[in-house]
Design a protein around this motif. Structure first.
Motif, PDB file in Angstrom:
ATOM      1  N   ALA A   1       0.910  -1.290   0.672  1.00 30.14           N
ATOM      2  CA  ALA A   1       0.017   0.141  -0.464  1.00 30.14           C
ATOM      3  C   ALA A   1       1.093   1.367   0.325  1.00 30.14           C
ATOM      4  CB  ALA A   1      -1.057  -0.229   1.211  1.00 30.14           C
ATOM      5  N   VAL A   2       0.342   2.562  -0.381  1.00 27.93           N
ATOM      6  CA  VAL A   2       1.084   3.078  -0.651  1.00 27.93           C
ATOM      7  C   VAL A   2       0.511   4.967  -0.405  1.00 27.93           C
ATOM      8  CG1 VAL A   2       2.820   4.847  -1.821  1.00 27.93           C
ATOM      9  CG2 VAL A   2       3.184   2.151  -2.738  1.00 27.93           C
ATOM     10  N   LEU A   3       0.903   5.833   0.351  1.00 24.98           N
ATOM     11  CA  LEU A   3       0.278   6.636   0.711  1.00 24.98           C
ATOM     12  C   LEU A   3       1.182   8.221   0.746  1.00 24.98           C
ATOM     13  CD1 LEU A   3      -2.555   7.078   2.835  1.00 24.98           C
ATOM     14  CD2 LEU A   3      -0.466   6.232   4.454  1.00 24.98           C
ATOM     15  N   SER A   4       0.948   9.164   0.288  1.00 28.42           N
ATOM     16  CA  SER A   4       1.699  10.316   0.321  1.00 28.42           C
ATOM     17  C   SER A   4       0.115  10.816   1.672  1.00 28.42           C
ATOM     18  CB  SER A   4       1.433  10.925  -0.495  1.00 28.42           C
ATOM     19  OG  SER A   4       1.816  10.215  -1.610  1.00 28.42           O
ATOM     20  N   THR A   5       1.474  12.188   2.312  1.00 32.16           N
ATOM     21  CA  THR A   5       1.520  12.299   3.934  1.00 32.16           C
ATOM     22  C   THR A   5       1.266  14.007   3.665  1.00 32.16           C
ATOM     23  OG1 THR A   5       2.627  12.767   4.704  1.00 32.16           O
ATOM     24  CG2 THR A   5       1.457  10.456   4.909  1.00 32.16           C
ATOM     25  N   GLY A   6       0.925  14.686   3.876  1.00 33.32           N
ATOM     26  CA  GLY A   6       1.209  16.740   4.034  1.00 33.32           C
ATOM     27  C   GLY A   6       0.152  17.224   3.364  1.00 33.32           C
TER      28      GLY A   6
ATOM     29  N   ALA B   1      -3.185  -4.937   2.444  1.00 31.30           N
ATOM     30  CA  ALA B   1      -1.372  -4.709   2.346  1.00 31.30           C
ATOM     31  C   ALA B   1      -0.672  -5.851   3.612  1.00 31.30           C
ATOM     32  CB  ALA B   1      -1.141  -3.511   2.424  1.00 31.30           C
ATOM     33  N   ASP B   2       0.592  -6.000   3.038  1.00 31.75           N
ATOM     34  CA  ASP B   2       1.471  -6.764   3.391  1.00 31.75           C
ATOM     35  C   ASP B   2       2.258  -5.719   3.906  1.00 31.75           C
ATOM     36  OD1 ASP B   2       0.590  -9.358   2.464  1.00 31.75           O
ATOM     37  OD2 ASP B   2       1.094  -9.185   1.046  1.00 31.75           O
ATOM     38  N   VAL B   3       2.633  -4.582   3.524  1.00 39.87           N
ATOM     39  CA  VAL B   3       3.321  -3.695   3.651  1.00 39.87           C
ATOM     40  C   VAL B   3       2.670  -2.180   3.257  1.00 39.87           C
ATOM     41  CG1 VAL B   3       4.986  -4.186   1.504  1.00 39.87           C
ATOM     42  CG2 VAL B   3       6.083  -2.689   2.999  1.00 39.87           C
ATOM     43  N   ILE B   4       3.639  -1.615   4.643  1.00 41.06           N
ATOM     44  CA  ILE B   4       2.779  -0.044   3.819  1.00 41.06           C
ATOM     45  C   ILE B   4       3.676   0.765   3.857  1.00 41.06           C
ATOM     46  CG2 ILE B   4       0.973   1.989   4.812  1.00 41.06           C
ATOM     47  CD1 ILE B   4       0.025   0.167   6.637  1.00 41.06           C
ATOM     48  N   LEU B   5       3.824   1.608   2.192  1.00 39.38           N
ATOM     49  CA  LEU B   5       4.965   2.698   2.220  1.00 39.38           C
ATOM     50  C   LEU B   5       4.494   4.374   2.081  1.00 39.38           C
ATOM     51  CD1 LEU B   5       6.738   1.333  -1.050  1.00 39.38           C
ATOM     52  CD2 LEU B   5       7.473   1.058   0.794  1.00 39.38           C
ATOM     53  N   THR B   6       5.197   4.448   3.061  1.00 38.66           N
ATOM     54  CA  THR B   6       3.977   5.885   3.103  1.00 38.66           C
ATOM     55  C   THR B   6       5.887   7.384   3.229  1.00 38.66           C
ATOM     56  OG1 THR B   6       4.755   6.504   5.403  1.00 38.66           O
ATOM     57  CG2 THR B   6       2.876   5.091   5.499  1.00 38.66           C
ATOM     58  N   SER B   7       5.101   8.199   2.244  1.00 31.47           N
ATOM     59  CA  SER B   7       6.002   9.225   2.260  1.00 31.47           C
ATOM     60  C   SER B   7       5.981  10.662   2.950  1.00 31.47           C
ATOM     61  CB  SER B   7       6.527   9.416   1.117  1.00 31.47           C
ATOM     62  OG  SER B   7       5.632  10.073   0.455  1.00 31.47           O
ATOM     63  N   GLY B   8       6.439  11.870   3.364  1.00 30.35           N
ATOM     64  CA  GLY B   8       6.096  13.040   4.072  1.00 30.35           C
ATOM     65  C   GLY B   8       6.067  12.491   4.931  1.00 30.35           C
ATOM     66  N   GLY B   9       6.133  13.628   6.626  1.00 30.45           N
ATOM     67  CA  GLY B   9       5.462  13.605   7.927  1.00 30.45           C
ATOM     68  C   GLY B   9       6.484  12.252   8.746  1.00 30.45           C
ATOM     69  N   ALA B  10       7.870  12.616   8.038  1.00 27.43           N
ATOM     70  CA  ALA B  10       8.275  11.336   8.642  1.00 27.43           C
ATOM     71  C   ALA B  10       9.419  11.364   9.699  1.00 27.43           C
ATOM     72  CB  ALA B  10       9.574  10.427   7.865  1.00 27.43           C
ATOM     73  N   SER B  11       9.635  12.753   9.681  1.00 29.25           N
ATOM     74  CA  SER B  11      10.675  13.346  10.529  1.00 29.25           C
ATOM     75  C   SER B  11       9.872  13.640  12.332  1.00 29.25           C
ATOM     76  CB  SER B  11      11.166  14.630  10.528  1.00 29.25           C
ATOM     77  OG  SER B  11      11.776  14.755   8.953  1.00 29.25           O
TER      78      SER B  11
END
Ligand code: AMP
Ligand code: MG
Length: 707
Positions: free
Chosen positions: A484-489, A547-557
């Motif tokens: 699963a792919v997810l963007s944040t912001g 999903a078996d694994v989740i990829l997110t981008s952003g907001g990781a700091s």
């Protein structure tokens, strides 16, 4: 009792050779091998089926798997029958009695009615066997049942009554022809027993045997077969579901079925699961759950007190922490490219299967050829690929052979067309010729039983050629990893839509989705989530469910708006991986309801590099393919750079004129550089003074593959 690893169900047939195209009333074999459902096997003749079973039993034994094989015909007759024929109550003595009398051919021609006449002669009055295709033949087998009394022994066994079967062991013709199936089946079982030392339930002590033969009856799961309503051939569906049902039974239930048997079973045999239709039907309905245990919540934990971990240390740690998370399924060969092999694949047959000729020419016995000119009489006929010469070639004779043709008996050497003169029924050639010249030996490439491919392999087109050649039509593979792919912001907008002030388009999601698809994974597009903790939580819940694994981008700091890391922290499973890497920010690794989450940096350049360097090999392990370091190679630098020590650096690069050139800017927001590049240059952790022509490590994008 140890549990069984593999379950096989054979739908036997007493008929003639079945057509090439899979059809009903032929022999069908259903298989669940070590948790994986294989496609049912179709056999055109009993001889073919017996050969398949023989090979399968040997292969499974070699692989150390314990096998339960069910056959859909009675293993015994009503009490008293066997004694009347053999003088003993031991049903296995009757198996051998039958084996020494029954004949069968590839075409299915057999003598079962003659043998039934012999059997009927052992009993008073007409019968017990009855039914035949022609009223006028086999006078000692009645055409109809009328008039047969069954006084010396019962017509049905206890097991038939318990299972409510409608068939009789004595009916040879008109459906159901169970009587014929037994006569043509027991001799085969008798041979399997002798050849492989398999044990027969419930006649023998089967509790520690590697392979156990049992009697089954597909009628017990009829309710589940009916529900299918597909265009699958009924016999194929029956064996598939029955194998699944047996594999799906709990160990206790299977053990109960094997031990709860009628008192006449030691003489008459028993039907596995007789009277327990409901439990078998339930097991037949449920697809096999064969999933590995989930990852542990602390799998991403870093050693305490470590700051800015070197890339290699981080990778080494990651490698030890994760395991495959996907189950196993069977797919046809034609659809297996790019999939991850779930088991070692053994060659079912040798390649080449038979000795054959590598050229067009003339074959003969090599030992007969001396030095100098030779003249050999030429036999009539020829051996061509797919049309072997059936007869023997006597010493000193030659025969026409065409490329790929099996060598006829008596031939071990071939001379090329170009090296002979032919005429007047003779072949002239010049010796010496090395014995075996121009031939291919059976198994010179692969021997039957060799490991053709190993588990974890990402299947290539060439792999498919290999396993096809050695006899496989379907392969057990891991289910595709679902990513699963997810963007944040708050600032992120859907590509191609009108945008408001301060918004930018989501560049990461299309990149990460297509990257994951390229790795051979199933992707789930979860869209964009604003910087809102409740919303993000909802999306993560949904993603973890699918999903078996989740990829997110952003907001990781660790900032105020970095809700990804905050949520993972709240959930108790955040690990901030501060990796000494440029471009990159801390990676937020965590578990969301048991599903691993890779919280990637928002910056597209950092997101791509972190995915390729960290998420990619980790996902390879989750998907069953194992850990694969990318293949890089040294090339002369086409650039100059003064690199400071302390962290690993990846530069967007490409090869031109045999040198690696790098993108003009290292700015981590420069998406154009990602697209300009065709790979990455990896600079070491320490300081580096790179001059034009110095060797640097270049990794093409294409090397970041799964296999
Ligand atoms: P963050 O990791 O959320 O602090 O984001 C770092 C930088 O990457 C910010 O400039 C974000 O606007 C940008 N960014 C975050 N997500 C994306 C995305 N999906 N596509 C393009 N840029 C992004
Ligand atoms: Mg952000």
């Amino acid at each position: 009792m140890t549990a069984f690893d593999t379950f096989v169900v054979v739908d036997w047939s007493a008929g003639k050779r079945a057509p090439k195209r899979p059809s009903k009333d032929a022999i069908w074999i259903g298989i669940v091998q070590a948790g994986a459902e294989l496609d049912p096997i179709y056999c055109r003749s009993r001889i073919e089926a017996e050969a398949w079973l023989s090979e399968f039993i040997a292969d499974e034994a070699k692989a150390g798997r314990r096998v339960l094989i069910g056959f859909d015909f009675p293993f015994g007759y009503p009490s008293g029958f066997v004694r009347q024929v053999t003088g003993s109550d031991d049903p296995l003595i009757f198996w051998d009695w039958l084996e020494s009398r029954i004949t069968d051919t590839e075409a299915g021609e057999n003598n079962r009615f003659e043998v039934a006449e012999t059997l009927n002669r052992c009993f008073e009055g007409p019968g017990p066997f009855w039914g035949k295709p022609f009223e006028g033949r086999w006078p000692e087998v009645p055409y109809r049942k009328a008039g047969i009394t069954y006084r010396e022994h019962a017509e049905r066994r206890q097991a038939d009554l318990a299972a409510k079967t409608s068939s009789s062991c004595f009916q040879l013709f008109f459906n159901p022809t169970v009587g014929s199936q037994i006569l043509m089946g027991l001799p085969m079982l008798s041979r399997l027993r002798r050849r492989h030392g398999v044990k027969v339930w419930p006649f023998e002590n089967w509790s520690v045997a590697g392979t156990v033969l049992v009697e089954i009856w597909p009628g017990l799961i009829e309710a589940a077969v009916k529900e299918l309503g597909t265009d699958e051939i009924r016999d194929s569906a029956q064996v598939r579901l029955l194998a699944r049902a047996m594999a799906g039974l709990s160990a206790e239930l299977l053990s109960a079925m094997l031990t709860d048997i009628g008192d006449a079973a030691s003489e008459e045999a028993w039907i596995l699961g007789a009277g327990r239709n409901a439990e078998l039907v339930d097991a037949a309905r449920a697809p096999l759950a064969f999933t590995p245990p989930p990852l542990r919540n602390d799998c991403f934990a870093l050693p305490a007190g470590v700051d800015w971990t070197p890339v290699d240390d981080a990778l080494a740690l990651l490698k030890t922490r994760i395991d495959p998370v996907v189950g196993v399924e069977t797919v046809p060969l034609m659809q297996a490219a790019g999939r991850v092999l779930a088991k070692d694949i053994l060659a079912k047959r040798a390649n080449p299967p038979h000795p054959n000729t590598a050229v067009d020419g003339y074959g003969f016995a090599g030992a007969t050829i001396g030095d100098g000119p030779q003249v050999l009489p030429l036999m009539d006929g020829r051996s061509a690929a797919g049309r072997p010469f059936e007869g023997d070639v006597p010493k000193g004779h030659a025969i026409r052979v065409l490329t790929g043709a099996d060598l006829p008996m008596g031939v071990d050497t071939v001379v090329l067309d170009e090296d002979v003169r032919v005429g007047g029924g003779q072949v002239a050639l010049r010796g010496p010729l090395k014995r075996g010249a121009n031939t291919r030996k059976a198994g010179e490439d692969v021997q039957a039983g060799d490991v053709a491919l190993t588990q974890g392999r990402v299947l290539t087109p060439a792999d498919l050629a290999l396993v096809a050649a050695v006899g496989h039509g379907a392969l057990p593979v891991y289910r595709r990893l679902r990513v699963a792919v997810l963007s944040t912001g708050d600032e992120i907008a859907e590509p191609g839509t009108p945008v408001g002030v301060g918004q930018i388009y989501d560049a990461n999601r299309p990149m990460l989705l297509s990257l994951s698809a390229g790795f051979g994974f199933d992707t789930i597009d979860m869209g964009c989530v604003p910087d809102d903790r409740a919303a993000l939580r909802g999306f993560l819940d949904q993603a973890a469910a699918q999903a078996d694994v989740i990829l997110t981008s952003g907001g990781a700091s660790a900032g105020d708006e970095d809700h990804m890391s905050a949520l993972l922290r709240e959930n108790g499973a955040l690990q901030e991986w501060r990796i000494a890497l440029k471009p990159g920010r801390p990676l937020a690794l965590g578990m969301w309801h048991g599903t691993p989450v890779f919280g990637l940096p928002g910056n597209p350049v950092a997101a791509l590099v972190c995915t390729l360097i960290f998420a990619r090999p980790a996902m390879g392990v989750l998907a069953g393919a194992g850990w694969h370091d990318p293949q890089g190679f040294e090339v002369p630098a086409g650039f100059e750079k003064n690199k400071k020590p302390g962290r690993r650096e990846y530069l967007r690069a490409r090869l031109r004129g045999g040198q690696a050139e790098v993108f003009k800017s290292e700015g981590s927001g420069r998406i154009s550089g990602l697209s300009w590049a065709e790979g990455l240059v990896e600079l070491p952790d320490g300081a580096a003074q790179v001059k034009v022509g110095d060797p640097v490590r270049y990794i093409p994008y294409g090397s970041f593959a799964m296999g």
